[in-house]
Design an enzyme around this catalytic site. Structure first.
Site, PDB file in Angstrom:
ATOM      1  NE  ARG A   1     -30.213 -68.427  -5.155  1.00 38.23           N
ATOM      2  CZ  ARG A   1     -29.257 -67.712  -5.751  1.00 38.23           C
ATOM      3  NH1 ARG A   1     -28.091 -68.258  -6.052  1.00 38.23           N
ATOM      4  NH2 ARG A   1     -29.452 -66.439  -6.040  1.00 38.23           N
TER       5      ARG A   1
ATOM      6  CD  GLU B   1     -26.225 -84.370   7.030  1.00 33.73           C
ATOM      7  OE1 GLU B   1     -27.213 -83.711   6.642  1.00 33.73           O
ATOM      8  OE2 GLU B   1     -26.247 -85.594   7.244  1.00 33.73           O
TER       9      GLU B   1
ATOM     10  CG  HIS C   1     -23.747 -67.363  -2.478  1.00 39.10           C
ATOM     11  ND1 HIS C   1     -24.843 -66.670  -2.062  1.00 39.10           N
ATOM     12  CD2 HIS C   1     -23.865 -67.421  -3.837  1.00 39.10           C
ATOM     13  CE1 HIS C   1     -25.603 -66.342  -3.091  1.00 39.10           C
ATOM     14  NE2 HIS C   1     -25.023 -66.776  -4.188  1.00 39.10           N
TER      15      HIS C   1
HETATM   16  N1  LIG Z   1     -23.603 -69.004  -7.112  1.00 36.97           N
HETATM   17  C1  LIG Z   1     -23.842 -67.795  -7.525  1.00 36.97           C
HETATM   18  O1  LIG Z   1     -23.249 -66.840  -7.043  1.00 36.97           O
HETATM   19  C2  LIG Z   1     -24.836 -67.587  -8.636  1.00 36.97           C
HETATM   20  C3  LIG Z   1     -24.627 -66.520  -9.513  1.00 36.97           C
HETATM   21  C4  LIG Z   1     -25.559 -66.321 -10.541  1.00 36.97           C
HETATM   22  C5  LIG Z   1     -26.643 -67.163 -10.658  1.00 36.97           C
HETATM   23  N2  LIG Z   1     -26.819 -68.165  -9.770  1.00 36.97           N
HETATM   24  C6  LIG Z   1     -27.970 -69.068  -9.886  1.00 36.97           C
HETATM   25  O2  LIG Z   1     -27.966 -69.635 -11.182  1.00 36.97           O
HETATM   26  C7  LIG Z   1     -29.272 -69.578 -11.723  1.00 36.97           C
HETATM   27  C8  LIG Z   1     -29.181 -69.485 -13.234  1.00 36.97           C
HETATM   28  O3  LIG Z   1     -28.590 -68.245 -13.583  1.00 36.97           O
HETATM   29  P1  LIG Z   1     -28.611 -67.741 -15.101  1.00 36.97           P
HETATM   30  O4  LIG Z   1     -28.007 -66.381 -15.078  1.00 36.97           O
HETATM   31  O5  LIG Z   1     -28.049 -68.773 -16.010  1.00 36.97           O
HETATM   32  O6  LIG Z   1     -30.174 -67.616 -15.326  1.00 36.97           O
HETATM   33  P2  LIG Z   1     -30.981 -67.684 -16.688  1.00 36.97           P
HETATM   34  O7  LIG Z   1     -32.338 -67.200 -16.390  1.00 36.97           O
HETATM   35  O8  LIG Z   1     -30.214 -67.014 -17.781  1.00 36.97           O
HETATM   36  O9  LIG Z   1     -31.025 -69.245 -17.040  1.00 36.97           O
HETATM   37  C9  LIG Z   1     -31.836 -70.155 -16.371  1.00 36.97           C
HETATM   38  C10 LIG Z   1     -32.196 -71.243 -17.358  1.00 36.97           C
HETATM   39  O10 LIG Z   1     -32.882 -72.272 -16.651  1.00 36.97           O
HETATM   40  C11 LIG Z   1     -33.848 -72.793 -17.535  1.00 36.97           C
HETATM   41  N3  LIG Z   1     -34.858 -73.534 -16.786  1.00 36.97           N
HETATM   42  C12 LIG Z   1     -35.867 -73.057 -16.016  1.00 36.97           C
HETATM   43  N4  LIG Z   1     -36.574 -74.074 -15.503  1.00 36.97           N
HETATM   44  C13 LIG Z   1     -35.985 -75.219 -15.964  1.00 36.97           C
HETATM   45  C14 LIG Z   1     -36.246 -76.598 -15.770  1.00 36.97           C
HETATM   46  N5  LIG Z   1     -37.266 -77.016 -15.008  1.00 36.97           N
HETATM   47  N6  LIG Z   1     -35.441 -77.498 -16.386  1.00 36.97           N
HETATM   48  C15 LIG Z   1     -34.403 -77.100 -17.169  1.00 36.97           C
HETATM   49  N7  LIG Z   1     -34.128 -75.796 -17.387  1.00 36.97           N
HETATM   50  C16 LIG Z   1     -34.900 -74.880 -16.787  1.00 36.97           C
HETATM   51  C17 LIG Z   1     -34.416 -71.556 -18.227  1.00 36.97           C
HETATM   52  O11 LIG Z   1     -35.084 -71.905 -19.442  1.00 36.97           O
HETATM   53  C18 LIG Z   1     -33.154 -70.753 -18.472  1.00 36.97           C
HETATM   54  O12 LIG Z   1     -32.610 -71.022 -19.745  1.00 36.97           O
HETATM   55  C19 LIG Z   1     -29.906 -68.350 -11.061  1.00 36.97           C
HETATM   56  O13 LIG Z   1     -31.323 -68.463 -11.001  1.00 36.97           O
HETATM   57  C20 LIG Z   1     -29.291 -68.338  -9.691  1.00 36.97           C
HETATM   58  O14 LIG Z   1     -30.087 -69.067  -8.781  1.00 36.97           O
HETATM   59  C21 LIG Z   1     -25.941 -68.408  -8.764  1.00 36.97           C
HETATM   60  O1  LIG Z   2     -24.843 -61.336  -5.019  1.00 35.90           O
HETATM   61  C1  LIG Z   2     -24.146 -62.332  -4.898  1.00 35.90           C
HETATM   62  O2  LIG Z   2     -23.055 -62.352  -4.358  1.00 35.90           O
HETATM   63  C2  LIG Z   2     -24.607 -63.663  -5.446  1.00 35.90           C
HETATM   64  C3  LIG Z   2     -25.562 -63.528  -6.589  1.00 35.90           C
HETATM   65  C4  LIG Z   2     -26.014 -64.834  -7.176  1.00 35.90           C
HETATM   66  O3  LIG Z   2     -26.404 -65.758  -6.245  1.00 35.90           O
HETATM   67  C5  LIG Z   2     -27.071 -64.594  -8.211  1.00 35.90           C
HETATM   68  O4  LIG Z   2     -28.105 -65.253  -8.169  1.00 35.90           O
HETATM   69  O5  LIG Z   2     -26.824 -63.771  -9.088  1.00 35.90           O
END
Ligand SMILES: NC(=O)c1ccc[n+]([C@@H]2O[C@H](COP(=O)([O-])OP(=O)(O)OC[C@H]3O[C@@H](n4cnc5c(N)ncnc54)[C@H](O)[C@@H]3O)[C@@H](O)[C@H]2O)c1
Ligand SMILES: O=C(O)CC[C@@H](O)C(=O)O
Length: 391
Positions: A231, A260, A272
Site C-alpha cells: 500500500r 511525483e 495497482h
Molecule cells: N497490490 C495489490 O494488488 C495487493 C494485493 C493483495 C494484498 N495487498 C496488500 O498486501 C498486504 C498483505 O497482504 P497478505 O495477503 O500477505 O496479508 P496477510 O494478512 O496474510 O499478511 C500480513 C502480514 O503482515 C504482518 N504484520 C502486521 N503488522 C506488522 C508489522 N508492524 N511488522 C511486520 N509485520 C507485520 C502480519 O503478522 C501478517 O503476517 C495487504 O494488507 C494489502 O494491503 C496488495
Molecule cells: O482488488 C484489487 O484489484 C486489488 C486488491 C488488493 O489491493 C488487495 O488488497 O487485495
C-alpha cells in the site's frame, strides 16, 4: 430475498455463488443487506443501516471503515491468501525488472531508429549501459510474512537469493509454510542493514505507516531496491525519492503511483496491478461471496477481519445471532430473556475476538417481536438478526 450492492466489478464466478432466487445483486441497489467491493474507498460513504455484512474481494481492508462497522456489529469479510500468488509473481517481476534494468533497456531499444544493420550496431553498442546483476548474488528482506510475504520469501530462496524475514506477529500457519532457509531479522533495522532489496507485505495501519524511512534506507547497502506492492504510505515516498536522487537506492517498484513518483526515471510504477489476474479475481470473489452468503443465510462467520470465526450446524429451528460488546453476563442476560419468553435453547455458540463477542442460538420455537426488541435493548448489544427456520 437479500440485496447485495456491488461497489466495484466483482468476478462473475463469485456473483454466481449468490443464487438469484435468494439474492438481488446490482451497483445501484438501495437499502442493501450486503456490500461487495474491491478497492472502492468507503470511508466517505454513508453506509445504510440495512447493511449486515461487507465483503472485500481482496486482502487489504484499509478502504473500509472497519471500526465503524464493528461498533455497528457488522462483520467485514476479506479473502485471505486468495490473490497471494498473483502478488508474489509481480514482486518477482519487479525484482527482475529492477536488477536487469529491463524498463530502461526496453525504452532504449524501442527508441533505436534505422535499418536492421543500424539497429544491430546500436543494440550491441548500447547494451553496456544496462548491465544488471543476478538474484543469487543478492539478499532480499521480506517485511510481513503473511500469505504474500511467505510466498515471496520461499520463491526468492528457490531463485537462489539469501532471504531475511521480519514479522513479529507471524501466524502459526505462516510459520509452518515458511521455508526454514529464511533467516529471521531481530529488528527492522537489522533487516535493512543486511538487504540489497526489501519488499513490504504488511497491511497499512498506524504501526506500518512509513516503516521504510529515510533512516532505514541509509542502513541499506548502496544500490538497493525497494518494492512496495502492499500500500502507498508504508514507504515514506519522500525519503525513497531523496535516496533515489542521491543514487543510494537504485530502484523503487511501486503499485501505488503518485504524480511525483510516476515522473521519476528510477521508479517502476505499476497501476495497482498486484492482484489483477483472472485467477486472483475469481478466487477473491468466490471466497468473499461464500463468506457473505454463509453469514446472511446462517449467521456463520468465516474470514471476517473484525469478528470471531463462528459456525454451528443448523438444527432446523429459528436461529438468532447477536453481536455484542465483549463484556461479562451478555449471554446470561440474553438467555434470561429467552427463558422468560418460554423459549428453549436447542443449541448455542458463543465466541469472542477482541472487543466483540458473537453468539448463535438455535431455538425450539419462534421468537416474538417483543423478545427481539428486549434483546436488542440490552446494553452492549450491537446487532441482532433473526433467521427463519430451515427445513
Ligand atoms: N497490490 C495489490 O494488488 C495487493 C494485493 C493483495 C494484498 N495487498 C496488500 O498486501 C498486504 C498483505 O497482504 P497478505 O495477503 O500477505 O496479508 P496477510 O494478512 O496474510 O499478511 C500480513 C502480514 O503482515 C504482518 N504484520 C502486521 N503488522 C506488522 C508489522 N508492524 N511488522 C511486520 N509485520 C507485520 C502480519 O503478522 C501478517 O503476517 C495487504 O494488507 C494489502 O494491503 C496488495
Ligand atoms: O482488488 C484489487 O484489484 C486489488 C486488491 C488488493 O489491493 C488487495 O488488497 O487485495
Amino acid at each position: 430475498m437479500y440485496k447485495i450492492l456491488t461497489l466495484n466489478n466483482i468476478s462473475s464466478l463469485g456473483l454466481q455463488r449468490l443464487p438469484r432466487e435468494d439474492y438481488e445483486i446490482g451497483s445501484e441497489i438501495s437499502q442493501p443487506d450486503g456490500i461487495l467491493l474491491r478497492s472502492f474507498k468507503m470511508h466517505d460513504m454513508v453506509i445504510p443501516d440495512s447493511v449486515k455484512a461487507i465483503g472485500r474481494a481482496g486482502a487489504g481492508v484499509n478502504n473500509i471503515p472497519v471500526d465503524q462497522m464493528s461498533s455497528r456489529g457488522v462483520p467485514v469479510f476479506n479473502a485471505p491468501g486468495a490473490n497471494a500468488n498473483a502478488v508474489k509473481e509481480l514482486v518477482l517481476a519487479g525484482l527482475l525488472m529492477a536488477s536487469r534494468n529491463i524498463n530502461s533497456a526496453m525504452k532504449f531499444a524501442s527508441g533505436i531508429e534505422g535499418d536492421d544493420a543500424a539497429i544491430s550496431v546500436a543494440v550491441e553498442a548500447g547494451k553496456k549501459n544496462f548491465v544488471g546483476s543476478e538474484l543469487p548474488s543478492k539478499t532480499l528482506g521480506v517485511i510481513g510474512l503473511g500469505a504474500i510475504g511467505v510466498r515471496v520469501a520461499n520463491a526468492a530462496l528457490s531463485l537462489g537469493m539469501k532471504v531475511v524475514g521480519y514479522d513479529p506477529l507471524i501466524s502459526v500457519q505462516s510459520a509452518w509454510q515458511l521455508s526454514s532457509g529464511v533467516e529471521k531479522a531481530i529488528s527492522l533495522d537489522h533487516l535493512f542493514t543486511q538487504c540489497d532489496a526489501v519488499t513490504v507485505h504488511v497491511p497499512l495501519i498506524d504501526a506500518t505507516r512509513g516503516i521504510v524511512s529515510a533512516e532505514r534506507l541509509k542502513l541499506m547497502p548502496k544500490g538497493g531496491i525497494i518494492v512496495n506492492l502492499a500500500r502507498g504510505g508504508i514507504c515514506d515516498d519522500t525519503a525513497v525519492l531523496a535516496s533515489l536522487n542521491k543514487g543510494h537506492t537504485s530502484t523503487y517498484v511501486i503499485d501505488f503511483p503518485t504524480a511525483e513518483l510516476m515522473k521519476h526515471p528510477k521508479v517502476l510504477a505499476f497501476p495497482h496491478l498486484g492482484a489483477s489476474t483472472n485467477e486472483a479475481e475469481e478466487n477473491c470473489a468466490v471466497m468473499v461471496a461464500d463468506s457473505v452468503r454463509d453469514f446472511l443465510d446462517d449467521g456463520t462467520v468465516v474470514n471476517a477481519v473484525n469478528f470471531p470465526e463462528a459456525f454451528m450446524p443448523r438444527n432446523g429451528g429459528t436461529r438468532i445471532t447477536i453481536a455484542n460488546a465483549n463484556v461479562p453476563n451478555m449471554v446470561g442476560q440474553i438467555s434470561t430473556l429467552l427463558a422468560n419468553a418460554g423459549l428453549n435453547i436447542a443449541d448455542l455458540l458463543n465466541k469472542s475476538r477482541g472487543d466483540i463477542a458473537y453468539t448463535i442460538i438455535d431455538l425450539d420455537g419462534d421468537i416474538s417481536e417483543e423478545t427481539v426488541a428486549a434483546i436488542r435493548g440490552i446494553n452492549g448489544v450491537l446487532s441482532m438478526r433473526t433467521l427463519p427456520s430451515k427445513a
